[in-house]
Design a protein around this motif. Structure first.
Motif, PDB file in Angstrom:
ATOM      1  N   SER A   1     -21.004 -79.056 -36.901  1.00 17.85           N
ATOM      2  CA  SER A   1     -20.385 -79.761 -38.030  1.00 17.85           C
ATOM      3  C   SER A   1     -21.143 -81.047 -38.290  1.00 17.85           C
ATOM      4  O   SER A   1     -21.620 -81.695 -37.362  1.00 17.85           O
ATOM      5  CB  SER A   1     -18.924 -80.081 -37.728  1.00 17.85           C
ATOM      6  OG  SER A   1     -18.193 -78.901 -37.595  1.00 17.85           O
ATOM      7  N   GLY A   2     -21.232 -81.425 -39.559  1.00 17.32           N
ATOM      8  CA  GLY A   2     -21.920 -82.657 -39.920  1.00 17.32           C
ATOM      9  C   GLY A   2     -23.425 -82.534 -39.746  1.00 17.32           C
ATOM     10  O   GLY A   2     -23.969 -81.457 -39.526  1.00 17.32           O
ATOM     11  N   ASP A   3     -24.138 -83.646 -39.844  1.00 15.53           N
ATOM     12  CA  ASP A   3     -25.587 -83.699 -39.643  1.00 15.53           C
ATOM     13  C   ASP A   3     -26.364 -82.761 -40.555  1.00 15.53           C
ATOM     14  O   ASP A   3     -27.502 -82.429 -40.275  1.00 15.53           O
ATOM     15  CB  ASP A   3     -25.973 -83.385 -38.192  1.00 15.53           C
ATOM     16  CG  ASP A   3     -25.413 -84.389 -37.198  1.00 15.53           C
ATOM     17  OD1 ASP A   3     -25.197 -85.547 -37.593  1.00 15.53           O
ATOM     18  OD2 ASP A   3     -25.190 -83.999 -36.048  1.00 15.53           O
ATOM     19  N   HIS A   4     -25.775 -82.248 -41.616  1.00 18.83           N
ATOM     20  CA  HIS A   4     -26.435 -81.373 -42.583  1.00 18.83           C
ATOM     21  C   HIS A   4     -27.127 -80.180 -41.935  1.00 18.83           C
ATOM     22  O   HIS A   4     -28.345 -80.026 -42.018  1.00 18.83           O
ATOM     23  CB  HIS A   4     -27.419 -82.160 -43.443  1.00 18.83           C
ATOM     24  CG  HIS A   4     -26.775 -83.283 -44.176  1.00 18.83           C
ATOM     25  ND1 HIS A   4     -25.924 -83.072 -45.245  1.00 18.83           N
ATOM     26  CD2 HIS A   4     -26.810 -84.612 -43.979  1.00 18.83           C
ATOM     27  CE1 HIS A   4     -25.486 -84.232 -45.672  1.00 18.83           C
ATOM     28  NE2 HIS A   4     -25.998 -85.180 -44.925  1.00 18.83           N
ATOM     29  N   PRO A   5     -26.377 -79.316 -41.286  1.00 22.86           N
ATOM     30  CA  PRO A   5     -26.983 -78.129 -40.679  1.00 22.86           C
ATOM     31  C   PRO A   5     -27.548 -77.200 -41.757  1.00 22.86           C
ATOM     32  O   PRO A   5     -27.198 -77.302 -42.920  1.00 22.86           O
ATOM     33  CB  PRO A   5     -25.822 -77.458 -39.946  1.00 22.86           C
ATOM     34  CG  PRO A   5     -24.612 -77.934 -40.668  1.00 22.86           C
ATOM     35  CD  PRO A   5     -24.929 -79.320 -41.162  1.00 22.86           C
ATOM     36  N   ILE A   6     -28.425 -76.319 -41.351  1.00 21.57           N
ATOM     37  CA  ILE A   6     -29.084 -75.393 -42.267  1.00 21.57           C
ATOM     38  C   ILE A   6     -28.803 -73.966 -41.827  1.00 21.57           C
ATOM     39  O   ILE A   6     -28.890 -73.647 -40.639  1.00 21.57           O
ATOM     40  CB  ILE A   6     -30.605 -75.626 -42.289  1.00 21.57           C
ATOM     41  CG1 ILE A   6     -30.907 -77.044 -42.765  1.00 21.57           C
ATOM     42  CG2 ILE A   6     -31.312 -74.594 -43.168  1.00 21.57           C
ATOM     43  CD1 ILE A   6     -32.355 -77.445 -42.602  1.00 21.57           C
ATOM     44  N   ALA A   7     -28.487 -73.096 -42.787  1.00 17.15           N
ATOM     45  CA  ALA A   7     -28.270 -71.683 -42.493  1.00 17.15           C
ATOM     46  C   ALA A   7     -29.114 -70.848 -43.445  1.00 17.15           C
ATOM     47  O   ALA A   7     -29.186 -71.138 -44.627  1.00 17.15           O
ATOM     48  CB  ALA A   7     -26.802 -71.312 -42.657  1.00 17.15           C
ATOM     49  N   ALA A   8     -29.759 -69.835 -42.906  1.00 20.51           N
ATOM     50  CA  ALA A   8     -30.502 -68.881 -43.722  1.00 20.51           C
ATOM     51  C   ALA A   8     -30.087 -67.497 -43.269  1.00 20.51           C
ATOM     52  O   ALA A   8     -30.283 -67.137 -42.116  1.00 20.51           O
ATOM     53  CB  ALA A   8     -32.006 -69.075 -43.562  1.00 20.51           C
ATOM     54  N   PHE A   9     -29.446 -66.752 -44.168  1.00 19.61           N
ATOM     55  CA  PHE A   9     -28.963 -65.417 -43.837  1.00 19.61           C
ATOM     56  C   PHE A   9     -29.719 -64.408 -44.685  1.00 19.61           C
ATOM     57  O   PHE A   9     -29.940 -64.627 -45.850  1.00 19.61           O
ATOM     58  CB  PHE A   9     -27.460 -65.302 -44.109  1.00 19.61           C
ATOM     59  CG  PHE A   9     -26.644 -66.244 -43.284  1.00 19.61           C
ATOM     60  CD1 PHE A   9     -26.077 -67.363 -43.855  1.00 19.61           C
ATOM     61  CD2 PHE A   9     -26.475 -66.019 -41.936  1.00 19.61           C
ATOM     62  CE1 PHE A   9     -25.334 -68.244 -43.089  1.00 19.61           C
ATOM     63  CE2 PHE A   9     -25.730 -66.889 -41.169  1.00 19.61           C
ATOM     64  CZ  PHE A   9     -25.164 -68.012 -41.744  1.00 19.61           C
ATOM     65  N   GLY A  10     -30.109 -63.320 -44.082  1.00 17.84           N
ATOM     66  CA  GLY A  10     -30.848 -62.341 -44.858  1.00 17.84           C
ATOM     67  C   GLY A  10     -30.960 -61.022 -44.157  1.00 17.84           C
ATOM     68  O   GLY A  10     -30.087 -60.197 -44.222  1.00 17.84           O
ATOM     69  N   GLY A  11     -32.015 -60.825 -43.432  1.00 16.54           N
ATOM     70  CA  GLY A  11     -32.307 -59.526 -42.856  1.00 16.54           C
ATOM     71  C   GLY A  11     -33.192 -58.757 -43.811  1.00 16.54           C
ATOM     72  O   GLY A  11     -33.602 -59.260 -44.849  1.00 16.54           O
ATOM     73  N   CYS A  12     -33.480 -57.529 -43.463  1.00 18.21           N
ATOM     74  CA  CYS A  12     -34.419 -56.724 -44.263  1.00 18.21           C
ATOM     75  C   CYS A  12     -33.739 -55.665 -45.098  1.00 18.21           C
ATOM     76  O   CYS A  12     -34.398 -54.924 -45.794  1.00 18.21           O
ATOM     77  CB  CYS A  12     -35.426 -56.068 -43.339  1.00 18.21           C
ATOM     78  SG  CYS A  12     -36.527 -57.280 -42.618  1.00 18.21           S
ATOM     79  N   GLY A  13     -32.459 -55.523 -45.008  1.00 18.06           N
ATOM     80  CA  GLY A  13     -31.791 -54.493 -45.790  1.00 18.06           C
ATOM     81  C   GLY A  13     -31.934 -53.127 -45.156  1.00 18.06           C
ATOM     82  O   GLY A  13     -32.523 -52.964 -44.110  1.00 18.06           O
ATOM     83  N   SER A  14     -31.395 -52.153 -45.796  1.00 21.06           N
ATOM     84  CA  SER A  14     -31.443 -50.787 -45.274  1.00 21.06           C
ATOM     85  C   SER A  14     -32.778 -50.149 -45.626  1.00 21.06           C
ATOM     86  O   SER A  14     -33.473 -50.604 -46.521  1.00 21.06           O
ATOM     87  CB  SER A  14     -30.300 -49.972 -45.878  1.00 21.06           C
ATOM     88  OG  SER A  14     -30.531 -49.784 -47.250  1.00 21.06           O
ATOM     89  N   PRO A  15     -33.157 -49.074 -44.940  1.00 23.43           N
ATOM     90  CA  PRO A  15     -34.421 -48.408 -45.273  1.00 23.43           C
ATOM     91  C   PRO A  15     -34.501 -47.964 -46.730  1.00 23.43           C
ATOM     92  O   PRO A  15     -35.572 -47.910 -47.296  1.00 23.43           O
ATOM     93  CB  PRO A  15     -34.436 -47.197 -44.332  1.00 23.43           C
ATOM     94  CG  PRO A  15     -33.593 -47.607 -43.178  1.00 23.43           C
ATOM     95  CD  PRO A  15     -32.521 -48.498 -43.777  1.00 23.43           C
ATOM     96  N   SER A  16     -33.377 -47.682 -47.358  1.00 26.29           N
ATOM     97  CA  SER A  16     -33.394 -47.241 -48.754  1.00 26.29           C
ATOM     98  C   SER A  16     -33.498 -48.407 -49.723  1.00 26.29           C
ATOM     99  O   SER A  16     -33.668 -48.214 -50.919  1.00 26.29           O
ATOM    100  CB  SER A  16     -32.125 -46.453 -49.063  1.00 26.29           C
ATOM    101  OG  SER A  16     -31.008 -47.333 -49.031  1.00 26.29           O
ATOM    102  N   GLY A  17     -33.370 -49.630 -49.206  1.00 23.69           N
ATOM    103  CA  GLY A  17     -33.396 -50.797 -50.081  1.00 23.69           C
ATOM    104  C   GLY A  17     -32.081 -51.007 -50.802  1.00 23.69           C
ATOM    105  O   GLY A  17     -31.992 -51.813 -51.704  1.00 23.69           O
ATOM    106  N   ALA A  18     -31.030 -50.278 -50.410  1.00 24.19           N
ATOM    107  CA  ALA A  18     -29.754 -50.344 -51.117  1.00 24.19           C
ATOM    108  C   ALA A  18     -28.848 -51.462 -50.621  1.00 24.19           C
ATOM    109  O   ALA A  18     -27.758 -51.623 -51.111  1.00 24.19           O
ATOM    110  CB  ALA A  18     -29.017 -49.012 -50.968  1.00 24.19           C
ATOM    111  N   HIS A  19     -29.287 -52.229 -49.650  1.00 28.74           N
ATOM    112  CA  HIS A  19     -28.483 -53.308 -49.087  1.00 28.74           C
ATOM    113  C   HIS A  19     -28.282 -54.381 -50.160  1.00 28.74           C
ATOM    114  O   HIS A  19     -29.224 -54.996 -50.610  1.00 28.74           O
ATOM    115  CB  HIS A  19     -29.221 -53.886 -47.895  1.00 28.74           C
ATOM    116  CG  HIS A  19     -28.503 -54.955 -47.142  1.00 28.74           C
ATOM    117  ND1 HIS A  19     -27.393 -55.594 -47.590  1.00 28.74           N
ATOM    118  CD2 HIS A  19     -28.754 -55.479 -45.938  1.00 28.74           C
ATOM    119  CE1 HIS A  19     -27.005 -56.472 -46.704  1.00 28.74           C
ATOM    120  NE2 HIS A  19     -27.822 -56.425 -45.696  1.00 28.74           N
TER     121      HIS A  19
END
Length: 129
Positions: free
Chosen positions: A86-104
């Motif tokens: 909490s506080g201190d301006h944390p950073i989050a990056a959420f992603g991943g590569c998706g499914s093999p079909s690209g349908a994610h």
């Protein structure tokens, strides 16, 4: 905090280790991925599971400053939000590569925090068209 020690997670771990003296914590589900994370310079390597958030918050004395998710699943994303300090301006990056079909589908943040700088990655197709 690097969640997911697949191809992208390994690259990010190596780059951060080369450019930073920050404490790096890696999370991977397979023993071979965790072993590789140790070899690549992770300071702490965790297996994940239901107690992961509590373990991260304890080891970091309050939560991670940065969470980078290379898994891209909703349950992991929720854990990532909970791991953040909490506080201190944390950073989050959420992603991943998706499914093999690209349908994610691209997800919108499910948690909003005023102290949070978020960078979202669009899922990538794992195979070109």
């Amino acid at each position: 905090m690097i969640i997911g020690i697949g191809g992208l997670g390994r690259i990010v771990l190596q780059v951060l280790r080369a450019l930073s003296s920050a404490r790096l914590i890696a999370v991977g589900i397979s023993e071979s991925a965790r072993q590789l994370a140790r070899e690549l310079g992770a300071d702490d390597v965790l297996a994940g599971g239901p107690d992961l958030v509590a373990e991260v918050r304890e080891r970091t004395k309050g939560g991670a400053h940065v969470v980078l998710d290379f898994v891209g699943e909703a349950g992991v994303e929720q854990q990532g939000w909970q791991m953040l300090r909490s506080g201190d301006h944390p950073i989050a990056a959420f992603g991943g590569c998706g499914s093999p079909s690209g349908a994610h589908p691209a997800r919108k943040p499910s948690v909003k925090r005023k102290d949070l700088s978020q960078r979202s990655f669009l899922p990538m197709k794992s195979q070109p068209d």
